[in-house]
Design a protein around this motif. Sequence first.
Motif, PDB file in Angstrom:
ATOM      1  N   GLY A   1      54.870  40.140  40.658  1.00 33.08           N
ATOM      2  CA  GLY A   1      53.480  39.838  40.351  1.00 33.08           C
ATOM      3  C   GLY A   1      53.401  38.432  39.788  1.00 33.08           C
ATOM      4  N   VAL A   2      52.188  37.872  39.773  1.00 34.38           N
ATOM      5  CA  VAL A   2      51.973  36.502  39.299  1.00 34.38           C
ATOM      6  C   VAL A   2      50.819  36.490  38.307  1.00 34.38           C
ATOM      7  CG1 VAL A   2      51.355  34.138  39.949  1.00 34.38           C
ATOM      8  CG2 VAL A   2      52.775  35.521  41.486  1.00 34.38           C
ATOM      9  N   VAL A   3      51.030  35.850  37.178  1.00 36.17           N
ATOM     10  CA  VAL A   3      49.963  35.592  36.212  1.00 36.17           C
ATOM     11  C   VAL A   3      49.882  34.075  36.043  1.00 36.17           C
ATOM     12  CG1 VAL A   3      49.087  35.949  33.877  1.00 36.17           C
ATOM     13  CG2 VAL A   3      50.459  37.738  34.978  1.00 36.17           C
TER      14      VAL A   3
ATOM     15  N   THR B   1      50.790  37.339  48.317  1.00 35.75           N
ATOM     16  CA  THR B   1      50.316  38.724  48.453  1.00 35.75           C
ATOM     17  C   THR B   1      50.656  39.611  47.260  1.00 35.75           C
ATOM     18  OG1 THR B   1      52.344  39.243  49.674  1.00 35.75           O
ATOM     19  CG2 THR B   1      50.399  38.639  50.967  1.00 35.75           C
ATOM     20  N   ALA B   2      51.483  39.136  46.339  1.00 32.20           N
ATOM     21  CA  ALA B   2      51.817  39.951  45.166  1.00 32.20           C
ATOM     22  C   ALA B   2      50.576  40.156  44.305  1.00 32.20           C
ATOM     23  CB  ALA B   2      52.904  39.256  44.344  1.00 32.20           C
ATOM     24  N   PRO B   3      50.536  41.237  43.523  1.00 32.11           N
ATOM     25  CA  PRO B   3      49.439  41.383  42.561  1.00 32.11           C
ATOM     26  C   PRO B   3      49.370  40.169  41.654  1.00 32.11           C
ATOM     27  CG  PRO B   3      50.825  43.352  42.600  1.00 32.11           C
ATOM     28  CD  PRO B   3      51.539  42.316  43.416  1.00 32.11           C
ATOM     29  N   ALA B   4      48.165  39.719  41.353  1.00 31.81           N
ATOM     30  CA  ALA B   4      48.030  38.479  40.584  1.00 31.81           C
ATOM     31  C   ALA B   4      46.884  38.573  39.586  1.00 31.81           C
ATOM     32  CB  ALA B   4      47.821  37.288  41.519  1.00 31.81           C
ATOM     33  N   LEU B   5      47.019  37.815  38.523  1.00 29.44           N
ATOM     34  CA  LEU B   5      46.000  37.725  37.486  1.00 29.44           C
ATOM     35  C   LEU B   5      45.818  36.261  37.128  1.00 29.44           C
ATOM     36  CD1 LEU B   5      44.158  38.964  35.242  1.00 29.44           C
ATOM     37  CD2 LEU B   5      46.211  39.050  33.791  1.00 29.44           C
ATOM     38  N   LEU B   6      44.579  35.804  37.136  1.00 30.12           N
ATOM     39  CA  LEU B   6      44.240  34.449  36.694  1.00 30.12           C
ATOM     40  C   LEU B   6      43.448  34.548  35.395  1.00 30.12           C
ATOM     41  CD1 LEU B   6      43.849  31.367  37.001  1.00 30.12           C
ATOM     42  CD2 LEU B   6      41.895  31.865  38.496  1.00 30.12           C
TER      43      LEU B   6
ATOM     44  N   GLY C   1      35.176  33.660  44.492  1.00 29.67           N
ATOM     45  CA  GLY C   1      36.216  34.463  45.130  1.00 29.67           C
ATOM     46  C   GLY C   1      36.901  33.765  46.289  1.00 29.67           C
ATOM     47  N   GLU C   2      36.537  32.506  46.555  1.00 31.74           N
ATOM     48  CA  GLU C   2      37.194  31.784  47.642  1.00 31.74           C
ATOM     49  C   GLU C   2      38.707  31.720  47.442  1.00 31.74           C
ATOM     50  OE1 GLU C   2      37.205  27.361  49.772  1.00 31.74           O
ATOM     51  OE2 GLU C   2      35.775  27.791  48.159  1.00 31.74           O
ATOM     52  N   VAL C   3      39.145  31.653  46.182  1.00 36.08           N
ATOM     53  CA  VAL C   3      40.571  31.596  45.875  1.00 36.08           C
ATOM     54  C   VAL C   3      41.309  32.814  46.433  1.00 36.08           C
ATOM     55  CG1 VAL C   3      40.254  32.694  43.609  1.00 36.08           C
ATOM     56  CG2 VAL C   3      42.257  31.250  44.015  1.00 36.08           C
TER      57      VAL C   3
ATOM     58  N   PRO D   1      45.020  37.377  47.826  1.00 32.46           N
ATOM     59  CA  PRO D   1      44.060  38.467  48.069  1.00 32.46           C
ATOM     60  C   PRO D   1      44.011  39.537  46.981  1.00 32.46           C
ATOM     61  CG  PRO D   1      45.905  38.530  49.630  1.00 32.46           C
ATOM     62  CD  PRO D   1      46.006  37.245  48.908  1.00 32.46           C
ATOM     63  N   ASP D   2      45.146  39.803  46.314  1.00 34.19           N
ATOM     64  CA  ASP D   2      45.179  40.852  45.291  1.00 34.19           C
ATOM     65  C   ASP D   2      45.080  40.213  43.910  1.00 34.19           C
ATOM     66  OD1 ASP D   2      45.433  43.225  43.939  1.00 34.19           O
ATOM     67  OD2 ASP D   2      47.527  43.588  44.505  1.00 34.19           O
TER      68      ASP D   2
END
Length: 313
Positions: free
Chosen positions: A121-123, A245-250, A271-273, A278-279
């Motif tokens: 995942g990515v934060v 494609t990994a789950p991500a949080l900004l 939501g263009e980002v 996508p997730d």
Amino acid sequence: MENIEHKHVDVKGLKLHVAQIGSGPKVVVFLHGFPEIWYTWRHQMLAVANNGYRAIAFDFRGYGLSDQPAEPEKATFQDLIDDIIGVLDSLGIDKAFLVGKDFGAIPAYLVSAVQPERVSGVVTLGVPFILPGPSAIKNHLLPKGFYISRWQELGRAEADFGRFDVKTVIRNIYTLFSRSEVPIASDDQEIMDLFDPSVPLPPWFSEQDLSVYASLYEKSGFRYALQVPYRTLPVDIGITDPKATAPALLIMGEKDYVLNFPGMEDYIRSGEVKKFVPDLDIIFLKEGNHFVHEQNPEQVNELIIAFLDKHSV
């Protein structure tokens, strides 16, 4: 802090400085921005380690206690991707969460795009998905005194920073970039001239913190930092149609000056980002600035740990 262990690992002929705490198979790798360093993650490392994760933060090549590459002016963001994969390989880690701040967000997403099997995942904080290349930052839509434009000019930032000791440069940048206004100099100013010496350090950033940062940048200087990220931002590194494609949080502070870059807030809020990530979940913190993880560590730690727990297998 005394429980954080330090070592160097070999990555493509360079020794990179790694700080780590905690143990076990669930790994979180923290990626700093500028003018930050591994130490910027001090609050987050302790928090995730106390919640059962192995926390790792390292200095990118050319920063802090990591080696300088032989020809920094040839560096691109591909080198940071190589650093992340190389650190994982050197430490025998198959898969990890990546947490990136400022320009550290860029390789975090790109590793997820090019080697998705390595990323749980990515934060990211302060910067959404950005692909290096000519359109990465729309400098032409801001006045010519825009700090990125100034720092991309060969020799200009070197001369500007060189008027002061390293500690003063870090103090000035931390104070200036904690505001919500984009740093822009007039024709007769340099970026360091925007700093008002009467303004104190932010309350969440102590003199001791400043001394730690200064000691690390005294070791590395700013030569590589001006190349990566600033001068290499417009350089295409050959990644086409990326999808992280990994789950991500900004996590974005509502008072982060980056939101005032041309088109940036709309890119995130519309939501263009999500075309690239996508997730992705997006959280805005009302009083947050560009250093929200140091400004409001407890709030940010809760968000990060909730994300990690949700997506840990």
